[in-house]
Design a protein around this motif. Sequence first.
Motif, PDB file in Angstrom:
ATOM      1  N   SER A 183       0.803  -1.210   0.000  1.00 18.19           N
ATOM      2  CA  SER A 183       0.000   0.000   0.000  1.00 18.19           C
ATOM      3  C   SER A 183       0.843   1.271   0.000  1.00 18.19           C
ATOM      4  O   SER A 183       0.318   2.366  -0.175  1.00 18.19           O
ATOM      5  N   SER A 184       2.131   1.126   0.162  1.00 19.89           N
ATOM      6  CA  SER A 184       2.945   2.335   0.144  1.00 19.89           C
ATOM      7  C   SER A 184       3.163   2.843  -1.276  1.00 19.89           C
ATOM      8  O   SER A 184       3.575   3.975  -1.494  1.00 19.89           O
ATOM      9  N   LEU A 185       2.892   2.004  -2.276  1.00 22.18           N
ATOM     10  CA  LEU A 185       3.085   2.429  -3.667  1.00 22.18           C
ATOM     11  C   LEU A 185       1.834   3.130  -4.171  1.00 22.18           C
ATOM     12  O   LEU A 185       0.730   2.818  -3.742  1.00 22.18           O
ATOM     13  N   PRO A 186       1.999   4.061  -5.118  1.00 26.09           N
ATOM     14  CA  PRO A 186       0.809   4.697  -5.684  1.00 26.09           C
ATOM     15  C   PRO A 186      -0.025   3.701  -6.486  1.00 26.09           C
ATOM     16  O   PRO A 186       0.474   2.660  -6.904  1.00 26.09           O
ATOM     17  N   ASN A 187      -1.277   4.030  -6.683  1.00 21.40           N
ATOM     18  CA  ASN A 187      -2.174   3.151  -7.425  1.00 21.40           C
ATOM     19  C   ASN A 187      -1.986   3.295  -8.935  1.00 21.40           C
ATOM     20  O   ASN A 187      -1.257   4.173  -9.399  1.00 21.40           O
ATOM     21  N   ALA A 188      -2.677   2.416  -9.656  1.00 18.58           N
ATOM     22  CA  ALA A 188      -2.600   2.431 -11.116  1.00 18.58           C
ATOM     23  C   ALA A 188      -3.222   3.710 -11.681  1.00 18.58           C
ATOM     24  O   ALA A 188      -4.088   4.323 -11.055  1.00 18.58           O
ATOM     25  N   LEU A 189      -2.794   4.091 -12.875  1.00 16.67           N
ATOM     26  CA  LEU A 189      -3.444   5.173 -13.613  1.00 16.67           C
ATOM     27  C   LEU A 189      -4.857   4.753 -13.996  1.00 16.67           C
ATOM     28  O   LEU A 189      -5.181   3.568 -13.986  1.00 16.67           O
ATOM     29  N   ASP A 190      -5.678   5.704 -14.388  1.00 18.67           N
ATOM     30  CA  ASP A 190      -6.995   5.384 -14.938  1.00 18.67           C
ATOM     31  C   ASP A 190      -6.826   5.040 -16.417  1.00 18.67           C
ATOM     32  O   ASP A 190      -6.552   5.908 -17.241  1.00 18.67           O
ATOM     33  N   LEU A 191      -6.971   3.782 -16.738  1.00 18.45           N
ATOM     34  CA  LEU A 191      -6.759   3.328 -18.120  1.00 18.45           C
ATOM     35  C   LEU A 191      -8.082   2.943 -18.780  1.00 18.45           C
ATOM     36  O   LEU A 191      -8.124   2.123 -19.697  1.00 18.45           O
ATOM     37  N   SER A 192      -9.181   3.543 -18.313  1.00 26.53           N
ATOM     38  CA  SER A 192     -10.494   3.128 -18.812  1.00 26.53           C
ATOM     39  C   SER A 192     -10.681   3.410 -20.305  1.00 26.53           C
ATOM     40  O   SER A 192     -11.510   2.773 -20.949  1.00 26.53           O
ATOM     41  N   GLY A 193      -9.897   4.320 -20.840  1.00 20.44           N
ATOM     42  CA  GLY A 193      -9.972   4.592 -22.274  1.00 20.44           C
ATOM     43  C   GLY A 193      -9.583   3.404 -23.139  1.00 20.44           C
ATOM     44  O   GLY A 193      -9.868   3.389 -24.334  1.00 20.44           O
ATOM     45  N   HIS A 194      -8.926   2.406 -22.529  1.00 19.57           N
ATOM     46  CA  HIS A 194      -8.500   1.239 -23.305  1.00 19.57           C
ATOM     47  C   HIS A 194      -9.580   0.169 -23.455  1.00 19.57           C
ATOM     48  O   HIS A 194      -9.386  -0.796 -24.182  1.00 19.57           O
ATOM     49  N   LEU A 195     -10.681   0.296 -22.720  1.00 15.87           N
ATOM     50  CA  LEU A 195     -11.687  -0.786 -22.736  1.00 15.87           C
ATOM     51  C   LEU A 195     -12.392  -0.875 -24.093  1.00 15.87           C
ATOM     52  O   LEU A 195     -12.676   0.142 -24.726  1.00 15.87           O
ATOM     53  N   SER A 196     -12.703  -2.090 -24.484  1.00 22.21           N
ATOM     54  CA  SER A 196     -13.444  -2.307 -25.733  1.00 22.21           C
ATOM     55  C   SER A 196     -14.911  -1.912 -25.537  1.00 22.21           C
ATOM     56  O   SER A 196     -15.398  -1.757 -24.414  1.00 22.21           O
ATOM     57  N   TYR A 197     -15.608  -1.810 -26.639  1.00 23.22           N
ATOM     58  CA  TYR A 197     -17.039  -1.504 -26.609  1.00 23.22           C
ATOM     59  C   TYR A 197     -17.792  -2.557 -25.793  1.00 23.22           C
ATOM     60  O   TYR A 197     -18.591  -2.236 -24.923  1.00 23.22           O
ATOM     61  N   VAL A 198     -17.496  -3.819 -26.066  1.00 19.25           N
ATOM     62  CA  VAL A 198     -18.169  -4.914 -25.359  1.00 19.25           C
ATOM     63  C   VAL A 198     -17.885  -4.840 -23.865  1.00 19.25           C
ATOM     64  O   VAL A 198     -18.773  -4.990 -23.034  1.00 19.25           O
ATOM     65  N   SER A 199     -16.653  -4.576 -23.519  1.00 14.52           N
ATOM     66  CA  SER A 199     -16.292  -4.559 -22.108  1.00 14.52           C
ATOM     67  C   SER A 199     -16.959  -3.396 -21.375  1.00 14.52           C
ATOM     68  O   SER A 199     -17.455  -3.551 -20.264  1.00 14.52           O
ATOM     69  N   ARG A 200     -17.000  -2.253 -22.015  1.00 12.44           N
ATOM     70  CA  ARG A 200     -17.679  -1.100 -21.389  1.00 12.44           C
ATOM     71  C   ARG A 200     -19.150  -1.410 -21.173  1.00 12.44           C
ATOM     72  O   ARG A 200     -19.760  -0.920 -20.225  1.00 12.44           O
ATOM     73  N   ASN A 201     -19.745  -2.197 -22.065  1.00  9.86           N
ATOM     74  CA  ASN A 201     -21.177  -2.465 -22.009  1.00  9.86           C
ATOM     75  C   ASN A 201     -21.584  -3.598 -21.085  1.00  9.86           C
ATOM     76  O   ASN A 201     -22.764  -3.919 -20.996  1.00  9.86           O
ATOM     77  N   ARG A 202     -20.635  -4.269 -20.473  1.00 13.84           N
ATOM     78  CA  ARG A 202     -21.034  -5.363 -19.577  1.00 13.84           C
ATOM     79  C   ARG A 202     -21.809  -4.785 -18.399  1.00 13.84           C
ATOM     80  O   ARG A 202     -21.399  -3.799 -17.822  1.00 13.84           O
ATOM     81  N   PHE A 203     -22.913  -5.466 -18.061  1.00 12.94           N
ATOM     82  CA  PHE A 203     -23.721  -4.951 -16.957  1.00 12.94           C
ATOM     83  C   PHE A 203     -23.307  -5.602 -15.649  1.00 12.94           C
ATOM     84  O   PHE A 203     -22.767  -6.701 -15.619  1.00 12.94           O
ATOM     85  N   ALA A 204     -23.578  -4.878 -14.561  1.00 11.77           N
ATOM     86  CA  ALA A 204     -23.290  -5.430 -13.234  1.00 11.77           C
ATOM     87  C   ALA A 204     -24.267  -6.558 -12.952  1.00 11.77           C
ATOM     88  O   ALA A 204     -25.367  -6.594 -13.487  1.00 11.77           O
ATOM     89  N   SER A 205     -23.864  -7.491 -12.132  1.00 11.16           N
ATOM     90  CA  SER A 205     -24.739  -8.583 -11.758  1.00 11.16           C
ATOM     91  C   SER A 205     -25.953  -8.035 -11.024  1.00 11.16           C
ATOM     92  O   SER A 205     -25.834  -7.200 -10.131  1.00 11.16           O
ATOM     93  N   PRO A 206     -27.163  -8.492 -11.413  1.00 13.19           N
ATOM     94  CA  PRO A 206     -28.339  -8.015 -10.680  1.00 13.19           C
ATOM     95  C   PRO A 206     -28.357  -8.527  -9.245  1.00 13.19           C
ATOM     96  O   PRO A 206     -29.148  -8.089  -8.433  1.00 13.19           O
TER      97      PRO A 206
END
Lengths: 518, 518
Positions: free
Chosen positions: A5-28
């Motif tokens: 936890s002493s290291l910084p977290n990952a960058l926001d790389l959400s721009g890399h997600l595919s169309y399908v991946s962005r569209n996955r819905f959360a479990s009901p």
Amino acid sequence: MDTSSSLPNALDLSGHLSYVSRNRFASPLKDIFKYMGTPGMISLAGANVSIYPPSVNVQHGEVPPTSDLLTLSIPKVAPKRGELDLSSVLQYGDCSGLPELRTFLHKFTQDVYQPAYGNWEIQLNEGNTASWTKVVRLLCDPGEHILLEEFTFPSAMGPWVPQDCKGVPVKMDGRGLRADDLEHVLSTWEATHPGIKRPHVLYTIPCAQNPTGSTMDAERKQEVYRVCQQFDVVIIEDSPYEALQFRPFEITPEPAAPVEQNGEEFRQALVPSFLRFDTDGRVIRLESFSKTLAPGSRLGYFVANPLFTERLLRGTEVESQTPSGWSQSIVSRMLHTWGQDGYLEWLSRLRDAYELRRNIMCAALAKRYVALPAEKYAAAVPGCEGVALYPLGTDPASIQPDQLPVASFVPPAGGMFLWIKYYVSAAPGFQKLVEAGDADPEATFMHDMWTALAENLVLLTPGSYYVPFSGKDKVTTTERDAERGIGFFRFAFSYGDRDEMEEGIRRVEEVTKRLWQY
Amino acid sequence: MDTSSSLPNALDLSGHLSYVSRNRFASPLKDIFKYMGTPGMISLAGANVSIYPPSVNVQHGEVPPTSDLLTLSIPKVAPKRGELDLSSVLQYGDCSGLPELRTFLHKFTQDVYQPAYGNWEIQLNEGNTASWTKVVRLLCDPGEHILLEEFTFPSAMGPWVPQDCKGVPVKMDGRGLRADDLEHVLSTWEATHPGIKRPHVLYTIPCAQNPTGSTMDAERKQEVYRVCQQFDVVIIEDSPYEALQFRPFEITPEPAAPVEQNGEEFRQALVPSFLRFDTDGRVIRLESFSKTLAPGSRLGYFVANPLFTERLLRGTEVESQTPSGWSQSIVSRMLHTWGQDGYLEWLSRLRDAYELRRNIMCAALAKRYVALPAEKYAAAVPGCEGVALYPLGTDPASIQPDQLPVASFVPPAGGMFLWIKYYVSAAPGFQKLVEAGDADPEATFMHDMWTALAENLVLLTPGSYYVPFSGKDKVTTTERDAERGIGFFRFAFSYGDRDEMEEGIRRVEEVTKRLWQY
């Protein structure tokens, strides 16, 4: 589980997600999960099953008496000493994988690979074939271009070729993928591919690459990582051979025995993973138990940033669920029984065994050819690295620096394969093909040579298998702008025993003798 | 393996393949396979591994001595009596699955399901979540419409919603999906969806459907099959609950014990699968061991025509490889030890156990409500089938034919779930929502009721989970043109014990009493 936890977290790389991946819905089911832990709650919500063949008694296969089933009590499969605890693996489970196995692998990853950012996560999967497919769906839209080594594992193209993606080969040398060529490809992309999206995914097998056997050292990895940062590329580190990193090696006609190391020495000698340099969280590491425990376990794991693991999990929940409970349980049991030190010791010994196999195959070549350092004897032969192989009886003193050997190879620093380069332009049959105007004389010659080898009862895999698909207009050697007068075969030293390897090499030499007419 | 060669083969259904599936390439290894069996051949071609932890000794987890590894002999794991033969399951394997397991399942399918065409095949997979995902990629292009039951298993939407496919709900009754509505949807498609490709895939859970518990009888299946023939639709028969087909049932406050049957009686009593009517080869049956052996086995199999299994295999080779070798081996061992008769007997007893659970849950309802045949007492209530539930103390003689009960349900003929319909328009709180102009009063009321139940310590799954996604413009009850004044909950009787089920129903009744103010 986070020990970094002493290291910084990952960058926001959400721009890399595919169309399908962005569209996955959360479990009901997430509302239901919220209430699950409430004391006294009776759940009539789930679809868990309550009845298994008692103890899943594969030893005896008895059909249990009906009376046992009709008690409606949930058979708690109490583990006996020395037996597997099946209670958690028979039921539907956490799609991230068995918690105790993830905990083990988190510590292993922390201690061995030492990722350079804080919030990385472990997620189990069904091995690297499945995991790379999941990553293609995570990151790649149809028609995209994907960066990869100029020779690559052909099955890795399976998930993206049918959706019209194309491979963008990056040149390699004896130290693997070349950072300078990667930079060249990316920096000239707009000029060479006007209007086409620049690749944002690099698929690489940096350690004991399949098929070339080359391993990227720490310096090369850092250079490649810097280029990927500069051009915002996500790195997929497919590394099933990571544990099989061999010691340097002098070619001799008698195979050297590997020097034993304990687990800790083994760990310290490993070339750093891309994770070690991954300050951004842009590496997805695909790790597998196929080469270290058993391919049939169909078990591996992701090391990746939480954005990617969350999207991977959403896909996994609805597209495959958990890896086999039996596989997870058996592997977990094995690892926990060994402990981390014992597992590292197992890996060290496994490495020794494959290293000895490499030495045996290289020695077999040195018995059938005059094997000499390319640097000294083939200095003026372009692209000739490592060990050059000349016909038996060749006097080293007579060799001119630009004289083509029959073949050459870089002794692999790990893995399961020798990648041997054949200088086919020295073979009379090749010159005839060129004179006859064959459209792809390298491919024709190598195919004929492969058939001649098979007829001489030795099977190799042809180098053409490993050429990435870059489009239907990039099929011949000329179209691909590949090295002319050259062909490759992959020699596996992973399976045959010593006699088979030595006899196989003898048969190969018979064929080269005939084709090169020496 | 073909035991049905007297029947004609499947039709050519290649027009149904998706773009991705058509584009899958053949394995480049096929030339190598051709030579594999040549006597005397030495293969240095494959990437098989040769070293496993000896005997994969999970019992003791010993690290083997290095000397054993360096012999370079391939450890043949000789099975001891009563132990699993691991030799074929640890290595990379046939992506169709273990041959001996496929042989068992081929005979089982022949004897139990009796497909109506000749050249059907068995192919193993990682269970029905994975297999349905594979089928979506086999048949469905992005943006297609898929036929399914008006309530369906929500995870089954996971593979296609992100690629912009839409569900086309087909109405159901107590006998499952209605053939007349299917015909209506298909015959009016061009008029209702001008310019949009007519659906060519029907996803159905015909036996003990999730969530409704309904089972299509033979006649209904034949009607549906005829419509699918007429409109050239491929039927995906997802049937994990097939073995859990219960006997008919009279609701009483004391649960009846199931009548025992032997394996052969069990087999003969099964409702025919769609395969029995599948003269064309247009059924892909998804069968799973999750409900019959253990969900954690992640093992299932396709029964399909050879065109489809070949394309599925091409995808499997590069996207997932074999199911877990351990799972295949354990299941194979269990089935071969039992034999087919023993397996049928196990299924018969398993069925008894779940049947008893159904009886217990229904009896618990009959204790907490006045449970009466809808046909007789709620004859004028639209869509009221099976058992109608009235407040305790209601005098049956006083009930008017159009008087709304609190709830009703069709006692499930199989599976793990009760699907209970609530007549919410009789609840004062619902009327208030309507008066207040709530955009979706059914959804709001059911959500509030679900929360009230959770706060009263009983968890159910809300009916809204099971509404297929048909587009962002089809979200509310009105937009979907669904029945007004109605809501559903799914009650699972698969897991809780008798006390839990009875106490759970008591808690449910407390909430309905409060909300319906009786």
